[in-house]
Write an enzyme that holds these catalytic residues in place. Structure first.
Site, PDB file in Angstrom:
ATOM      1  N   ARG A   1       0.838  -1.195   0.000  1.00 20.13           N
ATOM      2  CA  ARG A   1       0.000   0.000   0.000  1.00 20.13           C
ATOM      3  C   ARG A   1       0.874   1.248   0.000  1.00 20.13           C
ATOM      4  O   ARG A   1       1.808   1.348   0.781  1.00 20.13           O
ATOM      5  CB  ARG A   1      -0.937   0.003   1.221  1.00 20.13           C
ATOM      6  N   ARG A  37       1.549   1.584  10.225  1.00 10.56           N
ATOM      7  CA  ARG A  37       1.158   2.013   8.877  1.00 10.56           C
ATOM      8  C   ARG A  37       2.385   1.934   7.972  1.00 10.56           C
ATOM      9  O   ARG A  37       3.223   2.841   7.959  1.00 10.56           O
ATOM     10  CB  ARG A  37       0.600   3.440   8.916  1.00 10.56           C
ATOM     11  N   GLU A  56      -7.334  -0.412  14.528  1.00 12.22           N
ATOM     12  CA  GLU A  56      -7.901  -1.495  13.710  1.00 12.22           C
ATOM     13  C   GLU A  56      -6.932  -2.668  13.533  1.00 12.22           C
ATOM     14  O   GLU A  56      -5.771  -2.477  13.177  1.00 12.22           O
ATOM     15  CB  GLU A  56      -8.275  -0.958  12.333  1.00 12.22           C
ATOM     16  N   SER A 103     -10.963  -6.281   9.621  1.00 14.65           N
ATOM     17  CA  SER A 103     -12.070  -5.634   8.931  1.00 14.65           C
ATOM     18  C   SER A 103     -12.807  -6.705   8.139  1.00 14.65           C
ATOM     19  O   SER A 103     -12.172  -7.541   7.491  1.00 14.65           O
ATOM     20  CB  SER A 103     -11.538  -4.550   7.990  1.00 14.65           C
ATOM     21  N   ARG A 110       0.352  -6.214  11.603  1.00 15.74           N
ATOM     22  CA  ARG A 110       0.012  -5.200  12.605  1.00 15.74           C
ATOM     23  C   ARG A 110      -0.405  -5.809  13.943  1.00 15.74           C
ATOM     24  O   ARG A 110      -0.304  -5.168  14.990  1.00 15.74           O
ATOM     25  CB  ARG A 110      -1.099  -4.288  12.074  1.00 15.74           C
TER      26      ARG A 110
END
Length: 420
Positions: free
Chosen positions: A258, A273, A345, A348, A386
């Site tokens: 990403r 991140r 988070e 998801s 993460r």
């Protein structure tokens, strides 16, 4: 993409969905107008094409001056037919472009608003209380010789890292535990491609409005995927599935990439991140009628995994403006991060209904015998890099060691991570 029939028959529902997302509802009228233009152009083309065929028969039977006159008319008619066909094709392309700009129709009950307008559905566990000053995950990772950001930046630039020693082992243990649970619940494990073609990336709904967030290899016209959801969505493209025995469930393990465009200055410390990470992702193909129940199952399997790593977490119902284009509803599980004093988070799960399947032409035989119809697709996270953040911070000890959650110990082969 959404069903054009739904937009035609219930435009107010689509307008309401657009408002909930904070997006332009005027596009509904633009699509209806474009569809009318396409229909008119197509009708005119078909009428003139029929006239052209009829005139061809007259020319074959005519002679002399009459034939020459008919030939001249035929030539003129052919030019008009060609132009009308071009107009019809252009109208169809315009209609397709417009309809792809509309996100999935938001389910009833989804909170209205943006990123901060979620609803907390459930809170599980109590944040730990330390009788010492807790270290953040990067300080712990460095003490354990598990995370090396400095050399990651030297090799790949900012937001890259090395997982070393017990860090690498911990990530593999997490992912293997995710795969083991998925297999236990009937999922087929998959190692997926991380480079996909444009039609697959677009079909999964990842480059409509967020092309700046993905990596593209322009020389090869390929995209690096940010989740194995993309490859798994394309796995059954242009196929007719047999769902008579229930959903088809896959668990994809892949590296994910990403660009994190627009996140400058956010979470620059550590591995929260980053540009590259690993993930195990659940992906389901099911009948439309079963999608809501399947969504709850995926959420349940995510909660089962979170229970295994023994961290406090909460479940949120994501607001419409934060869903992303393909999702009609999304539940996030956020774990407590002690040094940040907030939830972040970890998982998801999204119900994409028929949005992706329509784009990728994935269908099933209609149970009512009405030909074929689009299937529903859903996805959900089982483990990512993460997760190490939550494990390290919540299970840390005063001496810098970290207690390994009991369920994870057989996969890691350690019960305590000790400072080096």
């Amino acid at each position: 993409m959404i069903d054009i029939k739904l937009l035609r028959e219930d435009p107010d529902r689509v307008r309401a969905s657009q408002r909930a997302r904070g997006e332009d509802e005027g596009i509904v009228d633009a699509i209806l107008a474009a569809e009318q233009t396409h229909r008119s152009s197509l009708t005119e083309f078909e009428q003139l094409r029929a006239q052209q065929k009829s005139m061809g028969k007259q020319v074959a039977q005519a002679q002399g001056d009459e034939k020459q006159a008919l030939l001249a008319q035929t030539k003129d008619l052919a030019a008009r037919v060609k132009q009308l066909q071009a107009d019809a094709d252009a109208a169809q392309a315009s209609l397709g472009t417009l309809i792809r700009q509309i996100g999935n129709i938001v389910e009833d009950g989804v909170p209205v608003g943006g990123e901060d307008d979620y609803t907390v559905l459930e809170t599980v566990g109590t944040p730990p209380e330390f009788d010492f000053e807790p270290r953040d995950h990067l300080a712990l990772g460095e003490t354990l010789a598990a995370i090396d950001m400095e050399r990651g930046a030297k090799v790949g630039g900012s937001r890259f890292y090395f997982l070393t020693g017990v860090g690498a082992r911990l990530e593999l243990a997490l992912l293997n535990m995710g795969i083991a649970q998925a297999v236990e619940h009937g999922f087929t494990p998959m190692i997926t491609p991380t480079l996909v073609k444009t039609d697959v990336m677009a079909g999964a709904g990842f480059i409509d409005k967020h092309a700046d967030e993905v990596y593209r290899l322009e020389a090869d016209d390929l995209f690096l995927t940010g989740t194995s959801e993309v490859a798994l969505a394309g796995y059954h493209a242009d196929e007719i599935l047999d769902l008579s025995d229930g959903p088809k469930r896959y668990a994809g393990w892949s590296a994910c990439y990403r660009r994190e465009a627009g996140s400058h200055g956010k979470d620059t410390r550590g591995i929260i991140r980053v540009h590259q990470f690993h993930k195990v992702e659940m992906f389901t193909y099911c009948r439309v009628e079963d999608a809501a129940a399947e969504h709850q199952r995926l959420l349940g399997w995510e909660k089962e995994m979170l229970a295994k790593i023994e961290v406090p977490y909460r479940v949120i119902d994501t607001a419409a403006g934060d869903l992303g284009g393909p999702a009609a509803r999304k539940f996030d599980c956020e774990a407590w991060v002690p040094t940040q004093g907030r939830y972040r988070e970890l998982t998801s799960t999204s119900n994409c209904t028929t949005y992706q399947a329509r784009r990728l032409n994935t269908r099933e035989r209609d149970p009512n015998g009405q030909g074929t119809r689009a299937v529903a697709t859903l996805n959900g996270t089982l483990a990512t890099t993460r997760w190490m953040v939550a494990i390290l911070e919540n299970h840390q000890q005063a001496d810098g060691s970290v207690v390994v959650p009991k369920a994870l110990q057989p996969f890691l082969g350690l019960d305590v991570l000790k400072p080096v």
